[in-house]
Design a protein around this motif. Structure first.
Motif, PDB file in Angstrom:
ATOM      1  N   LYS A   6       0.829  -1.267   0.026  1.00  0.00           N
ATOM      2  CA  LYS A   6       0.070   0.187   0.007  1.00  0.00           C
ATOM      3  C   LYS A   6       0.930   1.083   0.050  1.00  0.00           C
ATOM      4  O   LYS A   6       0.373   2.135  -0.627  1.00  0.00           O
ATOM      5  CB  LYS A   6      -0.894  -0.092   0.980  1.00  0.00           C
ATOM      6  N   ARG A   7       1.938   1.109   0.509  1.00  0.00           N
ATOM      7  CA  ARG A   7       2.941   2.291   0.621  1.00  0.00           C
ATOM      8  C   ARG A   7       3.322   2.663  -0.782  1.00  0.00           C
ATOM      9  O   ARG A   7       3.434   4.147  -1.459  1.00  0.00           O
ATOM     10  CB  ARG A   7       4.252   1.893   1.546  1.00  0.00           C
ATOM     11  N   THR A  10       0.529   4.183  -2.535  1.00  0.00           N
ATOM     12  CA  THR A  10       0.412   5.682  -1.993  1.00  0.00           C
ATOM     13  C   THR A  10       1.303   6.612  -2.358  1.00  0.00           C
ATOM     14  O   THR A  10       1.024   7.767  -2.931  1.00  0.00           O
ATOM     15  CB  THR A  10       0.310   5.485  -0.432  1.00  0.00           C
ATOM     16  N   VAL A  13       0.205   7.388  -6.095  1.00  0.00           N
ATOM     17  CA  VAL A  13      -0.948   8.383  -5.920  1.00  0.00           C
ATOM     18  C   VAL A  13      -0.459   9.849  -5.805  1.00  0.00           C
ATOM     19  O   VAL A  13      -0.888  10.707  -6.641  1.00  0.00           O
ATOM     20  CB  VAL A  13      -2.078   7.787  -5.037  1.00  0.00           C
ATOM     21  N   VAL A  14       0.404  10.060  -4.960  1.00  0.00           N
ATOM     22  CA  VAL A  14       0.957  11.419  -4.715  1.00  0.00           C
ATOM     23  C   VAL A  14       1.718  11.993  -5.782  1.00  0.00           C
ATOM     24  O   VAL A  14       1.578  13.159  -6.039  1.00  0.00           O
ATOM     25  CB  VAL A  14       1.904  11.362  -3.340  1.00  0.00           C
ATOM     26  N   ALA A  92      -4.610   3.039  -8.721  1.00  0.00           N
ATOM     27  CA  ALA A  92      -3.557   3.969  -7.972  1.00  0.00           C
ATOM     28  C   ALA A  92      -3.301   5.224  -8.831  1.00  0.00           C
ATOM     29  O   ALA A  92      -3.181   6.378  -8.523  1.00  0.00           O
ATOM     30  CB  ALA A  92      -2.653   3.435  -7.335  1.00  0.00           C
ATOM     31  N   GLY A  96      -4.502   9.125  -8.669  1.00  0.00           N
ATOM     32  CA  GLY A  96      -3.441  10.347  -8.669  1.00  0.00           C
ATOM     33  C   GLY A  96      -3.890  11.288  -9.610  1.00  0.00           C
ATOM     34  O   GLY A  96      -3.859  12.666  -9.518  1.00  0.00           O
TER      35      GLY A  96
END
Length: 158
Positions: A6-7, A10, A13-14, A92, A96
């Motif tokens: 998940k990291r 994430t 996405v960022v 993802a 984003g």
């Protein structure tokens, strides 16, 4: 092959949120119309992935994995894991991008007609992409093999 982190999703996405914001702000005038239907394909895909997850979960729970009628072939489960990983990444990246577009459109919707018309579609697309990520992670979870039987202290399966 390990579970999808998940990291890592994430971070993707960022990064895509920032990229989506910058690209959209620089090419704002040449964007095609963004409608509510823009993200619906992601929502349809999320529904299909979630449906497959519940099907696989039921077959694994019933012990119907293997070769034969009424059973789910183990390679189908392995392919499900690959679909889950790919869907999580696609979701993802799309999440984003649409968050970046939404971040640009939402504050400007009262000033610019294009932003007002596109903000709803961008938000729907972002929500649909999030649904795809959740469904993909759920499918990956459902494709895990059941836990091994526990053993008592004397080594007898319990």
């Amino acid at each position: 092959m390990g579970p999808t982190r998940k990291r890592d999703l994430t971070i993707a996405v960022v990064v895509l949120t920032l990229l989506g914001y910058v690209v959209t702000s620089r090419t704002f005038g040449s964007f095609p119309p963004i409608t509510v239907l823009t993200g619906v394909s992601l929502l349809v895909l999320a529904a299909a992935v979630a449906g497959w997850a519940f099907y696989v979960r039921g077959k694994i729970g019933d012990g119907k994995i293997g070769v034969g009628p009424g059973r789910l072939h183990p390679l189908a489960v392995a392919r499900g894991v690959m679909i889950a990983k790919a869907s999580a990444w696609v979701g993802a990246l799309a999440l984003g991008w649409w968050l970046g577009v939404s971040a640009l459109f939402l504050p400007k919707r009262s000033v610019l007609r294009v932003a007002a018309e596109g903000s709803t579609g961008a938000v729907v697309a972002a929500v649909s992409a999030l649904a795809l990520v959740v469904a993909a992670l759920w499918l990956e979870h459902c494709c895990k093999s059941p836990d091994e039987p526990s053993e008592d202290a004397d080594g007898v399966p319990g």
